[in-house]
Design a protein around this motif. Structure first.
Motif, PDB file in Angstrom:
ATOM      1  N   PRO A   1       0.869  -1.293  -0.144  1.00  0.00           N
ATOM      2  CA  PRO A   1      -0.098  -0.069  -0.041  1.00  0.00           C
ATOM      3  C   PRO A   1       0.665   1.308   0.019  1.00  0.00           C
ATOM      4  CG  PRO A   1      -0.717  -1.547   1.793  1.00  0.00           C
ATOM      5  CD  PRO A   1       0.550  -2.047   1.070  1.00  0.00           C
TER       6      PRO A   1
ATOM      7  N   LEU B   1       2.223   1.932  -3.367  1.00  0.00           N
ATOM      8  CA  LEU B   1       0.897   2.468  -4.184  1.00  0.00           C
ATOM      9  C   LEU B   1       0.979   4.123  -4.066  1.00  0.00           C
ATOM     10  CD1 LEU B   1      -1.778  -0.129  -4.690  1.00  0.00           C
ATOM     11  CD2 LEU B   1      -0.442   1.129  -6.340  1.00  0.00           C
ATOM     12  N   GLU B   2       0.951   4.395  -2.731  1.00  0.00           N
ATOM     13  CA  GLU B   2       0.896   5.891  -2.033  1.00  0.00           C
ATOM     14  C   GLU B   2       1.867   6.764  -2.888  1.00  0.00           C
ATOM     15  OE1 GLU B   2       0.004   6.215   2.053  1.00  0.00           O
ATOM     16  OE2 GLU B   2       1.033   8.207   1.907  1.00  0.00           O
TER      17      GLU B   2
ATOM     18  N   LYS C   1       1.442   7.307  -6.586  1.00  0.00           N
ATOM     19  CA  LYS C   1       0.260   8.351  -6.819  1.00  0.00           C
ATOM     20  C   LYS C   1       0.921   9.440  -6.624  1.00  0.00           C
ATOM     21  CE  LYS C   1      -3.926   5.682  -5.837  1.00  0.00           C
ATOM     22  NZ  LYS C   1      -4.130   4.750  -4.590  1.00  0.00           N
TER      23      LYS C   1
ATOM     24  N   SER D   1      -4.985   3.086 -10.987  1.00  0.00           N
ATOM     25  CA  SER D   1      -5.900   2.204 -10.500  1.00  0.00           C
ATOM     26  C   SER D   1      -6.181   0.833 -11.154  1.00  0.00           C
ATOM     27  CB  SER D   1      -7.590   2.865 -10.874  1.00  0.00           C
ATOM     28  OG  SER D   1      -7.521   3.140 -12.283  1.00  0.00           O
TER      29      SER D   1
ATOM     30  N   SER E   1      -3.919  -0.814  -8.685  1.00  0.00           N
ATOM     31  CA  SER E   1      -4.645  -1.403  -7.542  1.00  0.00           C
ATOM     32  C   SER E   1      -5.527  -2.357  -7.689  1.00  0.00           C
ATOM     33  CB  SER E   1      -5.262  -0.032  -7.106  1.00  0.00           C
ATOM     34  OG  SER E   1      -4.428   0.823  -6.976  1.00  0.00           O
ATOM     35  N   GLU E   2      -6.272  -2.236  -8.682  1.00  0.00           N
ATOM     36  CA  GLU E   2      -7.242  -3.610  -8.785  1.00  0.00           C
ATOM     37  C   GLU E   2      -6.581  -4.879  -9.016  1.00  0.00           C
ATOM     38  OE1 GLU E   2      -9.193  -2.687 -12.731  1.00  0.00           O
ATOM     39  OE2 GLU E   2      -9.905  -0.802 -11.912  1.00  0.00           O
TER      40      GLU E   2
END
Ligand code: GLU
Length: 255
Positions: free
Chosen positions: A15, A18-19, A22, A52, A55-56
């Motif tokens: 996580p 990913l953050e 972003k 996204s 993320s998926e």
């Protein structure tokens, strides 16, 4: 221009990777991916398009591990496909994320192909993981393999490496593309810029041209382009200087 992240953390790292990615969206990208070390093994997920999509993919096929690297790619060599997305992994030993261009990749690739190396992508980047993997195959340590590879590369590159069986090691290299080191509490970070790491730490040092760093949770050894150990000042970044919004623009690139 793309984005790079590396984290040696103390909890599940996906996580956070990913953050950070972003926060790097403003630099533009066409695909993205992350790799972690799960029970000593390198594992990765990559996806074309917006974050996204990644993320998926991760929601359906999660990645465990507290050490990881990630990348948003702006393709220069090879179409935006899953196989061309970073991290690039060669053999089971090494994964790398790369920002920039390896100008002599064709010559290096031709030499490796002649030795029977099988490539899985059309990128310039893959020669890096293949070279490092081949040196590790000759029993070099990860840092020795990277030290042997760097002088072979012409062009611009910021790199972050992760190695199987090495949960407490990242190697970062900076030549011609930006790269910063972030210092946490028993955690260490690598990012394309301080903005990227701003939710994780405000303690940053900027690598200089030709620097490379062997990073462990308890500390870092930085060497310059001559291979001499150097100190790079740790500065505290002011959070108010950090701005990742679109400021009313429809896209980050327009801003
Ligand atoms: N040249 C590499 C590629 O095409 C990296 C591009 C980038 O900086 O995102 O995969």
């Amino acid at each position: 221009m793309c984005g790079i992240v590396g984290i040696l953390g103390n909890k599940e790292v996906s996580p956070y990777l990913l953050e950070v990615l972003k926060r790097l969206e403003y630099r533009g990208y066409d695909s993205a991916g992350i790799a972690t070390i799960d029970n000593g093994m390198l594992v990765r997920r990559r996806a074309v398009g917006k974050l996204s999509k990644l993320s998926e993919l991760l929601a359906n096929e999660p990645l465990s591990g507290s050490s990881g690297i990630g990348h948003t790619r702006w393709a220069t060599h090879g179409a935006p496909t899953v196989n061309n997305s970073h991290p690039h992994q060669s053999g089971t030993s090494v994964a790398v994320v790369h920002n920039g261009i390896i100008e002599n990749f064709f010559e290096l690739r031709t030499e490796l192909l002649a030795k029977g190396v099988i490539f899985e992508s059309d990128t310039d980047t893959e020669v890096i993981s293949q070279l490092v993997n081949s040196y590790i195959g000759k029993s070099l340590t990860p840092i020795a393999a990277v030290e042997k590879t760097i002088p072979l590369l012409k062009g611009a590159f910021a790199l972050c490496f992760l190695f199987s069986g090495e949960d407490d090691l990242m190697i970062a290299v900076k030549k011609g593309s930006p790269l910063v080191i972030g210092y946490g509490n028993g955690e260490m970070f690598v990012g394309s810029d301080a903005i990227a790491l701003s939710s994780l730490t405000d303690k940053i040092s900027y690598l200089e041209e030709g620097d490379y760093a062997e990073i462990k949770r308890k500390g870092i050894k930085i060497k310059n382009h001559l291979g001499n150990i150097v100190e790079r000042e740790i500065t505290t970044v002011n959070p108010s200087q950090v701005d990742t919004g679109k400021d009313g623009f429809k896209h980050f690139m327009l801003k």
